[in-house]
Design an enzyme around this catalytic site. Structure first.
Site, short mmCIF file in Angstrom:
data_model
loop_
_atom_site.label_atom_id
_atom_site.label_comp_id
_atom_site.label_asym_id
_atom_site.label_seq_id
_atom_site.Cartn_x
_atom_site.Cartn_y
_atom_site.Cartn_z
N ASP A 127 -62.38 5.39 -28.98
CA ASP A 127 -63.36 4.81 -29.89
C ASP A 127 -62.99 5.26 -31.31
OD1 ASP A 127 -64.14 7.44 -30.05
OD2 ASP A 127 -66.22 7.11 -29.46
N CYS A 154 -62.34 10.05 -26.95
CA CYS A 154 -63.51 9.83 -27.81
C CYS A 154 -63.81 11.17 -28.46
CB CYS A 154 -64.69 9.22 -27.04
SG CYS A 154 -65.46 10.28 -25.81
N GLY A 155 -64.95 11.32 -29.08
CA GLY A 155 -65.23 12.56 -29.81
C GLY A 155 -65.18 13.78 -28.91
N THR A 156 -65.98 13.75 -27.86
CA THR A 156 -66.01 14.87 -26.91
C THR A 156 -65.13 14.65 -25.70
OG1 THR A 156 -67.82 13.83 -25.71
CG2 THR A 156 -68.43 15.39 -27.48
N GLY A 157 -64.71 13.42 -25.49
CA GLY A 157 -63.98 13.04 -24.28
C GLY A 157 -64.93 12.66 -23.14
N GLY A 168 -67.89 10.69 -22.98
CA GLY A 168 -68.37 9.31 -22.81
C GLY A 168 -67.30 8.41 -22.22
N HIS A 185 -52.98 18.44 -8.75
CA HIS A 185 -53.97 18.64 -7.69
C HIS A 185 -54.92 17.46 -7.50
CE1 HIS A 185 -53.73 23.35 -7.64
NE2 HIS A 185 -52.54 22.76 -7.48
N ARG A 227 -62.31 15.23 -31.22
CA ARG A 227 -62.86 16.02 -32.33
C ARG A 227 -62.71 17.52 -32.13
NH1 ARG A 227 -68.27 12.35 -33.19
NH2 ARG A 227 -67.42 10.99 -34.80
N HIS A 272 -54.16 18.54 -1.18
CA HIS A 272 -54.82 17.87 -2.30
C HIS A 272 -55.04 16.38 -2.01
CE1 HIS A 272 -54.40 21.54 -4.48
NE2 HIS A 272 -53.08 21.52 -4.30
#
Ligand code: RB5
Length: 155
Positions: free
Chosen positions: A18, A75-78, A80, A108, A119, A143
């Protein structure tokens, strides 16, 4: 051997962000270009405020169809963009914040998308994570048994 039956593996990497991940996405694309890594950019194409699901769904669809071997999302935080792509059955997207997490996501979890918090990480950290994510193979074995248990069973 009949050449026409040789399977050519698709190596295109999908990438999406984004507005908050846009500048880091541009740096990762520079890295792809420098290293001759084939990629497809699903947007956003500028840093004007935008909604990450618009790009996340396009990326997830391309990874599931095989158009892209793996994906990178930002995205900003990852969070969303990670939540959105993980709504697609068959997508295993891992939120990565250091190189070891990125390596283990592939080794794994056989993650097919790496979600990055644009960010909160530096450009060198991001490049290191992308490089490791793209070059690490799934280890299989125990795994594989575990990831096969991830999907919800339909009745
Ligand atoms: C955009 O401001 C921000 O909310 C978004 O990039 C992301 O961090 C959401 O999870």
């Amino acid at each position: 051997m009949n050449e026409s039956v040789i399977k050519v593996e698709k190596t295109t990497i999908g990438i999406a962000s984004d507005h908050a991940g846009y500048f880091l996405k541009c740096r990762i694309i520079d890295y792809f270009r420098k290293n001759n890594i084939d990629f497809k950019d699903f947007g956003a194409y500028n840093d004007e405020s935008s909604d990450y699901p618009e790009y996340a769904h396009l990326l997830a669809t391309a990874v599931l169809s095989g158009e892209c071997r793996l994906g990178i999302s930002i995205c900003g935080t990852g969070n969303g963009i990670n939540m959105t792509v993980n709504k697609h059955q068959g997508i295993r997207s891992a939120l990565c914040w250091n190189e070891e997490i990125a390596r283990l996501a592939r080794a794994h979890n056989d993650a097919n998308i790496c979600a990055l918090p644009g960010r909160y990480i530096s450009e060198p950290e991001a490049i290191l994570m992308v490089r490791t994510f793209l070059s690490t193979e799934f280890e299989g074995g125990r795994h594989l048994r575990r990831i096969l248990k991830i999907p919800l069973k339909s009745n």
